[in-house]
Write a protein that holds these residues in place. Structure first.
Motif, PDB file in Angstrom:
ATOM      1  N   GLU A  37      -1.163   0.520   1.366  1.00 48.72           N
ATOM      2  CA  GLU A  37      -1.293  -0.221   0.288  1.00 48.72           C
ATOM      3  C   GLU A  37      -0.102  -1.145  -0.323  1.00 48.72           C
ATOM      4  O   GLU A  37       1.048  -0.579  -0.120  1.00 48.72           O
ATOM      5  CB  GLU A  37      -1.590   0.611  -0.877  1.00 48.72           C
ATOM      6  CG  GLU A  37      -2.717   1.409  -0.714  1.00 48.72           C
ATOM      7  CD  GLU A  37      -4.000   0.534  -1.098  1.00 48.72           C
ATOM      8  OE1 GLU A  37      -3.973  -0.274  -1.921  1.00 48.72           O
ATOM      9  OE2 GLU A  37      -5.028   0.830  -0.309  1.00 48.72           O
ATOM     10  N   THR A  38      -0.129  -2.454  -0.139  1.00 43.41           N
ATOM     11  CA  THR A  38       0.971  -3.284  -0.660  1.00 43.41           C
ATOM     12  C   THR A  38       1.011  -3.651  -2.148  1.00 43.41           C
ATOM     13  O   THR A  38      -0.379  -4.058  -2.526  1.00 43.41           O
ATOM     14  CB  THR A  38       1.111  -4.533   0.187  1.00 43.41           C
ATOM     15  OG1 THR A  38      -0.190  -5.185   0.125  1.00 43.41           O
ATOM     16  CG2 THR A  38       1.311  -4.043   1.460  1.00 43.41           C
ATOM     17  N   ARG A  39       2.017  -3.854  -2.921  1.00 47.40           N
ATOM     18  CA  ARG A  39       1.905  -4.290  -4.144  1.00 47.40           C
ATOM     19  C   ARG A  39       1.862  -5.628  -4.103  1.00 47.40           C
ATOM     20  O   ARG A  39       2.882  -6.336  -3.199  1.00 47.40           O
ATOM     21  CB  ARG A  39       3.363  -3.844  -4.913  1.00 47.40           C
ATOM     22  CG  ARG A  39       2.998  -2.232  -5.373  1.00 47.40           C
ATOM     23  CD  ARG A  39       4.099  -2.031  -6.244  1.00 47.40           C
ATOM     24  NE  ARG A  39       4.093  -0.585  -6.575  1.00 47.40           N
ATOM     25  CZ  ARG A  39       4.774   0.044  -7.524  1.00 47.40           C
ATOM     26  NH1 ARG A  39       6.064  -0.683  -7.781  1.00 47.40           N
ATOM     27  NH2 ARG A  39       4.745   1.105  -8.113  1.00 47.40           N
ATOM     28  N   ARG A  40       1.184  -6.286  -4.879  1.00 46.36           N
ATOM     29  CA  ARG A  40       0.992  -7.979  -5.071  1.00 46.36           C
ATOM     30  C   ARG A  40       2.307  -8.281  -6.272  1.00 46.36           C
ATOM     31  O   ARG A  40       2.493  -7.496  -7.094  1.00 46.36           O
ATOM     32  CB  ARG A  40      -0.141  -8.269  -5.463  1.00 46.36           C
ATOM     33  CG  ARG A  40      -1.190  -8.192  -4.434  1.00 46.36           C
ATOM     34  CD  ARG A  40      -2.346  -8.849  -4.979  1.00 46.36           C
ATOM     35  NE  ARG A  40      -3.489  -8.721  -4.036  1.00 46.36           N
ATOM     36  CZ  ARG A  40      -3.831  -9.348  -3.139  1.00 46.36           C
ATOM     37  NH1 ARG A  40      -3.260 -10.527  -2.635  1.00 46.36           N
ATOM     38  NH2 ARG A  40      -4.893  -8.975  -2.278  1.00 46.36           N
TER      39      ARG A  40
END
Length: 117
Positions: free
Chosen positions: A31-34
């Protein structure tokens, strides 16, 4: 002889796997944070030069206070350039900045600085 055939097929298989695109290979999902969208900032300014006088109007439509300064570059070598004092342009506020040279004006611009709310 059998060993070299086995080694050749393993080498071919490794080359095939290594040449696949990264997305084709299975991998753990991460999961990557925007990044948050940047907060809109900056008063819109327009200036008018009349002879040796400058008047600039800056309107700040954004919620963050903008510190605006008027900078004037005079045309003559002996005429002093000037940097005006910083003026706070609050949310939905229009400010007027003025300045002058003794003779002609070469350039005018307004600088912006984010100020504490």
């Amino acid at each position: 002889m059998r060993l070299s055939r086995s080694l050749a097929s393993v080498t071919a298989a490794v080359c095939l796997v290594m040449s696949l695109p990264y997305d084709a290979m299975p991998h753990a999902r991460v999961e990557t944070r925007r990044a948050a969208a940047p907060e809109p900032f900056g008063a819109s300014c327009h200036s008018r030069i009349t002879g040796s006088q400058v008047t600039a109007y800056c309107h700040n439509p954004y919620p963050r206070t903008d510190g605006v300064r008027l900078h004037i570059e005079c045309d003559r070598w002996w005429d002093l350039d000037s940097d005006g004092a910083q003026v706070r342009a609050g949310p939905a506020q229009t400010v007027r900045l003025t300045g002058r040279c003794w003779k002609e004006i070469r350039a005018v611009w307004v600088s912006h600085r984010k100020l504490a709310r």
